[in-house]
Write an enzyme that holds these catalytic residues in place. Sequence first.
Site, mmCIF file in Angstrom:
data_model
loop_
_atom_site.group_PDB
_atom_site.id
_atom_site.type_symbol
_atom_site.label_atom_id
_atom_site.label_comp_id
_atom_site.label_asym_id
_atom_site.label_seq_id
_atom_site.Cartn_x
_atom_site.Cartn_y
_atom_site.Cartn_z
ATOM 1 N N LYS A 174 65.242 17.046 23.905
ATOM 2 C CA LYS A 174 66.659 16.724 24.117
ATOM 3 C C LYS A 174 67.546 17.684 23.334
ATOM 4 O O LYS A 174 68.605 18.102 23.829
ATOM 5 C CB LYS A 174 66.909 15.275 23.715
ATOM 6 N N LYS A 231 63.333 15.374 30.856
ATOM 7 C CA LYS A 231 63.688 16.232 29.710
ATOM 8 C C LYS A 231 62.624 17.285 29.426
ATOM 9 O O LYS A 231 62.928 18.413 29.079
ATOM 10 C CB LYS A 231 63.911 15.379 28.460
HETATM 11 P P1 NAP Z 1 57.343 5.754 34.945
HETATM 12 O O1 NAP Z 1 57.719 4.341 34.801
HETATM 13 O O2 NAP Z 1 56.041 6.208 34.381
HETATM 14 O O3 NAP Z 1 57.389 6.122 36.511
HETATM 15 C C1 NAP Z 1 56.911 7.323 37.036
HETATM 16 C C2 NAP Z 1 56.812 7.170 38.537
HETATM 17 O O4 NAP Z 1 56.429 8.423 39.097
HETATM 18 C C3 NAP Z 1 55.790 6.137 38.992
HETATM 19 O O5 NAP Z 1 56.276 5.404 40.082
HETATM 20 C C4 NAP Z 1 54.591 6.996 39.423
HETATM 21 O O6 NAP Z 1 53.841 6.386 40.436
HETATM 22 C C5 NAP Z 1 55.304 8.217 39.955
HETATM 23 N N1 NAP Z 1 54.479 9.433 39.894
HETATM 24 C C6 NAP Z 1 54.051 10.078 38.793
HETATM 25 N N2 NAP Z 1 53.333 11.165 39.145
HETATM 26 C C7 NAP Z 1 53.309 11.190 40.492
HETATM 27 C C8 NAP Z 1 52.714 12.053 41.450
HETATM 28 N N3 NAP Z 1 52.009 13.119 41.088
HETATM 29 N N4 NAP Z 1 52.918 11.771 42.748
HETATM 30 C C9 NAP Z 1 53.646 10.701 43.147
HETATM 31 N N5 NAP Z 1 54.225 9.840 42.288
HETATM 32 C C10 NAP Z 1 54.063 10.095 40.964
HETATM 33 O O7 NAP Z 1 58.443 6.739 34.321
HETATM 34 P P2 NAP Z 1 59.977 6.380 34.010
HETATM 35 O O8 NAP Z 1 60.039 5.710 32.698
HETATM 36 O O9 NAP Z 1 60.604 5.771 35.184
HETATM 37 O O10 NAP Z 1 60.556 7.860 33.755
HETATM 38 C C11 NAP Z 1 60.830 8.730 34.829
HETATM 39 C C12 NAP Z 1 61.553 9.968 34.283
HETATM 40 O O11 NAP Z 1 62.769 9.550 33.669
HETATM 41 C C13 NAP Z 1 60.778 10.715 33.207
HETATM 42 O O12 NAP Z 1 61.042 12.102 33.323
HETATM 43 C C14 NAP Z 1 61.362 10.190 31.915
HETATM 44 O O13 NAP Z 1 61.255 11.103 30.829
HETATM 45 C C15 NAP Z 1 62.812 10.007 32.329
HETATM 46 N N6 NAP Z 1 63.557 9.041 31.535
HETATM 47 C C16 NAP Z 1 63.087 7.784 31.405
HETATM 48 C C17 NAP Z 1 63.806 6.872 30.665
HETATM 49 C C18 NAP Z 1 63.328 5.440 30.524
HETATM 50 O O14 NAP Z 1 64.010 4.646 29.854
HETATM 51 N N7 NAP Z 1 62.207 5.058 31.098
HETATM 52 C C19 NAP Z 1 64.996 7.266 30.022
HETATM 53 C C20 NAP Z 1 65.464 8.576 30.198
HETATM 54 C C21 NAP Z 1 64.727 9.455 30.962
HETATM 55 P P3 NAP Z 1 53.021 5.046 40.176
HETATM 56 O O15 NAP Z 1 54.061 3.963 39.944
HETATM 57 O O16 NAP Z 1 52.257 4.781 41.396
HETATM 58 O O17 NAP Z 1 52.198 5.299 38.955
#
Ligand code: NAP
Length: 449
Positions: free
Chosen positions: A227, A127
């Site tokens: 959002k 977002k």
């Molecule tokens: P998260 O748990 O923090 O996961 C992020 C992932 O990206 C991790 O695996 C991290 O690696 C990897 N990463 C980050 N920077 C990187 C880089 N420079 N190079 C390579 N890998 C990188 O985040 P998430 O909660 O899954 O959210 C992901 C996206 O979905 C975000 O944009 C968030 O706003 C969106 N979203 C999330 C939710 C939710 O419920 N979580 C809901 C709606 C939208 P490592 O694991 O090694 O740290």
Amino acid sequence: MSRLRSIQDEQVFEEGHDAMGNAPTIRVGVLGLGTVGSSLVRLIAQQGQAIETRTGIRLEVTRAAVRNLDAPRGLASATPRIVDDPMSVVEADDVDLVVELMGGVEPARQLIERAIRLRKPVVSANKELIASCSRELFELADAAGVDLLFEASVAGGIPLLRAIRESLAGDRIRRVLGIVNGTTNFILSQMTEQGTDFGESLAEAQALGYAEADPTADVEGFDAASKAAIIATLAFGADVTSDDVSRQGITAISAADIAAAEALGYTIKLLAVVERADAGIGARVEPAMVPLSHPLASVRDAFNALFIEADAVGELMLYGRGAGGMPTASAVLGDVVDAAKNLVGGGAPRHGSLESVPMLDSTATGSQYAIRMSVDDESGVLADIASEFGRNGVSIESVRQRGVDQQAQLTFVTHYSNQEAVQATLRAVEQLDCVVSIDSVIAVIGAAT
Ligand code: NAP
């Protein structure tokens, strides 16, 4: 030559299968295997066969990127090749479609732009990124003739953006009211149902994993503002970024505000409000009093909901889980399937150009307001205050009085009023000797029809 090219150029048969009867395969590269990314890989493994049966397309996750290669991912059954260089995933020959689930603006933006330039469709849940540069990304995707889909960026598992883009494409949306942040909805639900104050409710949300250690993005309304910008962009075809959204969080909401709202037949929700007026577009995030009879009032805990008002359909509500690995992965996978179908079928999606529409100055917009103040408990006070409302052109719908020691607490609910007029009224009322303090001013949402 990629496997996809061979499908498109040489091997497409009427049913979309190759000469051996194999379904065309779309090879997916996933950037990020955190909460959402790892759930997506699991969901593709679980649902892959059903998707193939329904669409005739096989999805295969070939590569993924993370930061920390040593962290356990629990993806034994469907492990793609995992690397720590996301650009190498974008550029790999065995990746036809890129899913960005890293979050943050950079390097996500560079990676997405590179993928689009390589004519690889992109699905993202980001977002923050989409709310900051949708215009540029849409133009780039249209020039390349590839999909850029981001259903999961707003309200996680709720298919809102597809409803706006497709189901409501023939209607004219006037207003969308959204509970789009589960953390703040959980906190406000706790305050309402348990009678706890903001601090206690936030601590509970953190203990249950609904709030981050640093909750600023949620409780100050930044997340909801991103959002709101994306909803306004799609609902009105306008170039709206998160900087265009006026924003107020819930940190100032007190137990007394919740009690006063309840006594008047309302509950307090953090709402993202986007609306279209003749003079432009309004987009704001603010705590608002919602009548208990309104469908949004029953949205409790960490759930999200969107209440859409459109000319032809009237009122419409979508409700569900706005976050969490699997709900969000469900929305991401829906986008992946759509993009894969276009890739195989040769569809050329159009995101359309976004208009530069004037944003309404937040002080020029209006609402009903609930104004709560502490005053001396003496005769004539109510009349003095009411006359200041009248002098500034703010009419009063109702007033409720409650005695507290030597003081009285008054809550005025205004009719629909311009914010500027309300501010002028507050300045005048504050000068009255009988007024001890103005305790809160909260927008009031009218009843649903
Ligand atoms: P998260 O748990 O923090 O996961 C992020 C992932 O990206 C991790 O695996 C991290 O690696 C990897 N990463 C980050 N920077 C990187 C880089 N420079 N190079 C390579 N890998 C990188 O985040 P998430 O909660 O899954 O959210 C992901 C996206 O979905 C975000 O944009 C968030 O706003 C969106 N979203 C999330 C939710 C939710 O419920 N979580 C809901 C709606 C939208 P490592 O694991 O090694 O740290």
